[in-house]
Write an enzyme that holds these catalytic residues in place. Sequence first.
Site: not given
Length: 749
Positions: A87, A223, A654
């Site tokens: 992402h 991810d 992230s």
Amino acid sequence: MKRIVGLVLVLMFGFQIASRANEGMWLPMFIDRLNYEDMQKMGLKLTPEEIYSVNHSSLKDAIVMLNGGSCTAEVISKDGMLLTNHHCAYGVIQQNSTEEHNYLEDGFWAGNYGEELKADGMTASFLVRMEDVSDKINEALQDTMSEDERSQVIRQLSQTIKKEATEGTDYNASVKSFFGGNEFYLFVYKTYRDVRLVGAPPSSIGKFGGNTDNWMWPRHTGDFSLLRIYSDQEGEPADFDQKNVPLKPNYHLPLSIDGVEKGDFAMIMGYPGSTDRYLTASGVEMAITKDQPARVKIRGKRLDVMKEHMDADKKVDIQYASKYAGVSNYYKYFIGQTEQIKNNDVIEKKKELEKEFQRWVNKKPARKAKYGDALNLINEGYKELEEYILPQTYFGEAVFGSEILLMGYYLSPMRGILEQKDPDPKQLNAQIQRVKSRAKDFYKDYDVATDKDVTAELLKIYYNDIDKDIQPEYFKKIVKRKGPDFHDVADYIFRKSMLSDTNELKDFLNKPKARKLDRDPAVRLAGAFLSKYRNEISAKTSEINAKIDRGNRLFIAGLREMNPDKKYYPNANSTMRLTYGQVLDYYPRDAVYYNYYTTLEGVMEKKDPTDDEFIVPDRLVKLYENKNYGRYAADDGTLRVNFLTNNDITGGNSGSPVINGKGELIGCAFDGNWEAMSGDIFFEDEIQRTIVADIRYILFVIDKYAGASHLLRQMTIVKSEEETQKSTEPSIKEVKEAPKSQNNAERKK
């Protein structure tokens, strides 16, 4: 909302309990004196210098800040390869996707350096050093200063400090405030501008579970994505050029395929964006009763309209994939945070802290004179802010949720230049180039029909919900003439505006005229909203925010004085932090238990070919059926996909590396859990968890699924006492005494 999402705070709230090892976003330069013994007891084998050093290679040299803090990445090869989240690179993947080459759907794996794809606009920054400059700034500040005077002095001194730190180098720097403006630190970076996409799984792996599973456990998402940093021939930052070469970094992380077990030490280094852990009860109440419900309402409508157009047209689906993901992520975040603030009784906990603080203040006249007004200033400020919070929120979410109005905003400064009797050619040309740069990406991923429907719905919400006295006269005039159907209002704006057609905008930029801008409804409307906001909202809220700022600074200083033996860490503000804890399961509620890991079997249990969030690629199904996991399987023969730790992270983390006690990469952090969505405001000891993509699943996807084993040969993969896959690669211990080029200039200074 500045006061809700951007405050720089403290932590720990002064509760009379021992600090939990898993709580805290610590500045790595202070590990030795603050946390090292705790970390050793939990399993850390490295020295503080092996984690953070200015003059020698250390873990910090493998940690990368992407795009100034939007995400984190880590260096995993000697030729500049980075690991981050899918992402985090989603915009780059979308940017390079077309209907013929849909990398979002199919994935992408470069076969060699030449096949790697340009990541337009992406930057990668290494921290060179951090320095406490509090004394330099605080000695110039006085208690009698207004907040504006104080801010001006801080800005001026910060500019001087940054200039001194970077002069004669290719570094960039920032000075940031901590603990509500009581302390200040300098951060010096080396930023690389040529970043390229190396590999990414299809969204059916990288985004498996979609919005449904976002912020949820159990999770089964791969991810991750791979990038690479390029430099000029001398290893220095350079703009994109085919002659550039892969960067030779100071250090890269080895990847451990030993796997993790419950209780194992886990450390995360990265760039957490923003937490509000010192937010008072009045600030939290405003967030969950006014600001966040408004954001959810507006974003929900925007998502509905976008999804309708994306489902109907594959081209639009690609164009709006990244935009949709961005809106959706925090749409669900605001829902979750509001829900968990209530469930976890955060407001009452805040009130108890404030009562304790006030009792301490009132015990001595000197304290009362110094800190007695702190909470009053904060509470009065939030009370005054109530009148403006919705217009402020709607301005950002509804008005400039319209893409055509946002582009109109970019053209607004040009109007003032063109209206001058003799416009400055250099000034005008700078604005033209600025708009051209914006327009390049804007129109590539722009669909008129989608934006027209979004604009209609958002302007309708704004018109119905915001007091008419605060609305611009020009906007009310358009609605009166073209309404009450807001699709007619939007149709008028788009039909009359040159911004709905890239060719019309190009023609204008070749021969810009003030009267053309004056007749353009999108430009005029954007300017009218902006003017109204600056004159009637921002002007008032800046005074209120100054009052809250002063109260917060006093409150935080008082808390630290109230608890002199407590170890405090500053709130997240996109600077490098370290958090440590353990691999751990949890009980989310009565009679419910969550294991600390998930497996590929769970992916197959969720598989649903009729739901695009839960489609599983046929090749992955076949690998599962044949149990073809290779060396990436756990001892019990399963393939673990994700695992949990109790590390303290937030947005910006992230892509952060999850590192074991030996300094080896064991996973890539990508999310938090639903039950602790209030964690950015109040850390939840028992239930707050970080969701991690297991490095073994990442390597399995690269190797077994994608067949890109050539990428693995660039990495240092380790298992137990076996030799590394690249046995010539040095460990931190072997290189710690050897100064590296990235830091040489700083060392000489």
